[in-house]
Structures are given as structure tokens and as C-alpha cells.
Design a protein around this motif. Structure first.
Motif, short mmCIF file in Angstrom:
data_model
loop_
_atom_site.label_atom_id
_atom_site.label_comp_id
_atom_site.label_asym_id
_atom_site.label_seq_id
_atom_site.Cartn_x
_atom_site.Cartn_y
_atom_site.Cartn_z
N THR A 1 0.86 -1.17 0.00
CA THR A 1 0.00 0.00 0.00
C THR A 1 0.90 1.23 0.00
O THR A 1 1.86 1.32 0.76
N MET A 2 0.57 2.19 -0.86
CA MET A 2 1.44 3.35 -1.05
C MET A 2 0.63 4.63 -1.00
O MET A 2 -0.57 4.64 -1.32
N VAL A 3 1.28 5.72 -0.58
CA VAL A 3 0.62 7.03 -0.52
C VAL A 3 1.50 8.06 -1.20
O VAL A 3 2.73 7.90 -1.31
N GLY A 4 0.87 9.13 -1.67
CA GLY A 4 1.61 10.21 -2.30
C GLY A 4 0.99 11.57 -1.98
O GLY A 4 -0.21 11.67 -1.72
N ASP A 5 1.82 12.59 -2.01
CA ASP A 5 1.39 13.97 -1.79
C ASP A 5 2.03 14.79 -2.90
O ASP A 5 3.24 15.02 -2.89
N ILE A 6 1.22 15.20 -3.89
CA ILE A 6 1.76 15.79 -5.11
C ILE A 6 1.36 17.25 -5.20
O ILE A 6 0.18 17.60 -5.23
N GLY A 7 2.37 18.11 -5.22
CA GLY A 7 2.14 19.54 -5.36
C GLY A 7 2.57 20.02 -6.73
O GLY A 7 2.74 19.23 -7.66
N GLY A 8 2.76 21.30 -6.86
CA GLY A 8 3.12 21.87 -8.14
C GLY A 8 4.56 21.57 -8.52
O GLY A 8 4.88 21.42 -9.70
N THR A 9 5.45 21.46 -7.53
CA THR A 9 6.87 21.27 -7.80
C THR A 9 7.35 19.86 -7.50
O THR A 9 8.05 19.24 -8.31
N ASN A 10 6.97 19.34 -6.35
CA ASN A 10 7.48 18.05 -5.88
C ASN A 10 6.38 17.03 -5.68
O ASN A 10 5.24 17.38 -5.37
N ALA A 11 6.76 15.77 -5.84
CA ALA A 11 5.89 14.64 -5.51
C ALA A 11 6.56 13.86 -4.39
O ALA A 11 7.71 13.42 -4.53
N ARG A 12 5.85 13.71 -3.29
CA ARG A 12 6.37 12.94 -2.16
C ARG A 12 5.65 11.60 -2.12
O ARG A 12 4.42 11.55 -2.20
#
Length: 322
Positions: free
Chosen positions: A4-15
């Protein structure tokens, strides 16, 4: 292997992170500009851990922008996503897309004491909503609501686009200057990184100063060094954040508390603590008493968006108890 994976994607970076045993692990930050698609970024992340998309079963992404329908276009970067094609490409059993500020709000349920600084003392009233607000690229606002047991839901909205409130003659004069430039003055027009620069220029124009600071970092650094114009600008920024947050508490009944999030305020946390934020938060005339005792925290935790994406996915995969 089932991951199971999670992500937090903004305008510049993807975590990205793995979500295992109700916590995040193996956090990586990737520049979005380095990858043509989010699928390629995720495959690169998994490969860096010696894994592949075939190991992945469930994924939750917190995405900057309004989330609805089959197709999603990320705000401030070139990525797009079609839900069905994305699931097929990665072989996912479960895909959950949520707004990034929904993920941020859910992340507040995972905060430890060392991940926050108390700004206003008080006690959370059980069962009541909490307000989550954060100046950054824009001004994010969400309401976190207890949903029975250990479950939570988030009321998303566009609270950063409310009208900028005015609470003094000085603020009224600055509002007029901002109005002359913008035509319509939103809270976000002041309470954001670019908004701090806009406020600085408005103060300089109103008072006849020659502006010599051009970035949010330059303004905050100058304020902390004692530059009188920058000090007033940063003080007004804190006061206006208090006014907007106080309006949010009145509107949503957020006596569970207020969480100040994002990367802007922690850069001048000590200044913020001693600023007029607390007094402006509670300055609501005949309803000022309603704000007294509402706790406020400045969030300093490193990855609340990823934590919140994990909470969202966990709640989606575990049905509520009957």
C-alpha cells in the motif's frame, strides 16, 4: 507481496511513501519536472526500493487541485491522470484520489506533540470540528470533522478565496490600495507567498517607500533583522491570518481547534507566536467570547500530507463499524 502506497503531489514536488502498519516509511521526494507522467514517477520510486508496480495493490494520492470525474489535471505542473488508465498501468486493485488539503487535514489526526507548537492555549471540545488553514503557494482551508469512533471526514472548500476582512483604518487603507491593483481582494491575495510580496508593495506605495525586497524570504529575513517596513508587513500578515482563521471558526463551529499548516509560518515561528495573530483571531465584537479558549497550533511535522493520505486510504479500505 502486497503493498500500500501514498503520495502527496504539489506543483513542484511529488512525495511518496509506503503505508505499512498504519505509518509511513521509505519517504522519497521527486521533482515532478523530471518525469513525463505520474506513473513513471511512481515506478521510479518503487524501483529505488527494489520493488515494482506488480507489488503494489492500493494507492492514495493527495493532489493539488479539485478532484472529480475520470480525468484529473494537476495544478501547477504538467501531469494529467485518467483514473482507469492509471489503474491499469500500475495494476492497482484500489486507487483513491483526494485533494491535497483534504490529505493535510486528515494528517492532523496523526500529529504528535513534537510535531506542533501551541500558539493559543485552550482545550479541544470533543465532537466539534477543527479548522485547518495554511498559507503557501495559495491559502488552503479545510474543516476536519469527527465521524464516530476513530474515523474522520473532511469538508473541503475554497476558503482561501473569501473576501479579505478589514479590522482597522490602516487595514482599510491597505485594502483600498490592493483593490486599486486587483479589483477584488481575496484572503489568498495577501495570505500566501506571493501575497506577502503584494502586501509589502502595497505598504511601500501607501507610505512612499521605495520597495527593495522582492521575495517572501527576503521580506521575512528583513523583518527578523528589524527592518521597520518588513516588520509591519509581517505583522499585518499574521494579523490578517488571525482574522481569516477567526472567521473560519465562527462559520464552521471549529471549537476543536485551529491548525496552522504549510511551509510559510514555520520560517518565522517565534515572530508569529508574539504577533497580533491571537488577538485578531478573537477580535469578533459581540462574539469574541466564542473564540476564547479555542486552541491553536502551528504544525511543524514534516509529512502531514502523506500521513493524511494514509488515513484516507485506511478508512476507505476498512468499512465503518455498523
Amino acid at each position: 507481496m502486497t503493498l500500500t502506497m501514498v503520495g502527496d503531489i504539489g506543483g513542484t514536488n511529488a512525495r511518496f511513501a509506503l503505508w505499512r502498519d498504519e505509518r509511513i516509511e521509505s519517504v522519497r521526494t521527486l521533482p515532478a519536472a523530471d518525469f513525463a507522467t505520474p506513473e513513471l514517477a511512481i515506478e521510479h520510486y518503487l524501483s529505488s526500493l527494489g520493488l515494482s508496480s506488480g507489488d503494489l495493490s492500493s494507492l492514495c494520492l493527495g493532489c493539488a487541485g479539485p478532484v472529480s470525474g475520470e480525468d484529473f489535471r494537476f495544478t501547477n505542473n504538467h501531469w494529467t491522470l485518467n483514473r482507469s488508465a492509471f489503474r491499469r498501468a500500475l495494476g492497482l486493485d484500489n486507487l483513491l484520489l483526494i485533494n491535497d488539503f483534504t490529505a493535510m487535514a486528515l494528517g492532523m489526526t496523526r500529529l504528535r506533540e513534537d510535531g506542533r507548537i501551541q500558539i493559543c492555549p485552550g482545550a479541544s471540545e470533543p465532537g466539534n470540528p477543527s479548522l485547518v488553514i495554511g498559507p503557501g503557494t495559495g491559502l488552503g482551508v479545510s474543516t476536519l470533522v469527527p465521524d464516530g469512533g476513530d474515523r474522520w471526514r473532511v469538508l473541503p472548500g475554497e476558503g482561501g478565496h473569501v473576501d479579505l476582512p478589514v479590522g482597522s483604518l490602516r487595514e482599510a487603507a491597505l485594502w483600498q490600495q490592493l483593490f486599486a491593483d486587483l479589483g477584488h481582494v481575496r484572503a489568498e491575495d495577501v495570505l500566501s507567498g506571493s501575497g506577502l510580496v503584494r502586501l509589502y508593495r502595497a505598504v511601500c506605495t501607501l507610505d512612499g517607500h521605495a520597495p527593495h525586497l522582492g521575495t517572501p524570504a527576503e521580506i521575512s529575513t528583513a523583518a527578523l533583522a528589524g527592518d521597520p517596513v518588513a516588520v509591519e508587513v509581517l505583522s499585518l500578515f499574521c494579523i490578517w491570518l488571525g482574522r481569516v482563521a477567526g472567521n473560519g471558526v465562527l462559520t464552521t463551529g471549529a471549537r476543536g481547534g485551529v491548525y496552522i499548516v504549510g511551509g510559510v509560518i514555520p520560517r518565522f515561528a517565534a515572530f508569529f507566536q508574539s504577533s497580533g495573530f491571537a488577538s485578531s483571531l478573537c477580535s469578533k465584537g459581540c462574539m469574541s467570547h466564542y473564540l476564547n479558549g479555542v486552541p491553536v497550533w502551528l504544525v511543524t511535522a514534516e509529512y502531514p500530507g502523506l500521513e493524511g493520505a494514509g488515513v484516507a486510504l485506511q478508512q476507505a479500505l476498512e468499512p465503518a463499524a455498523a
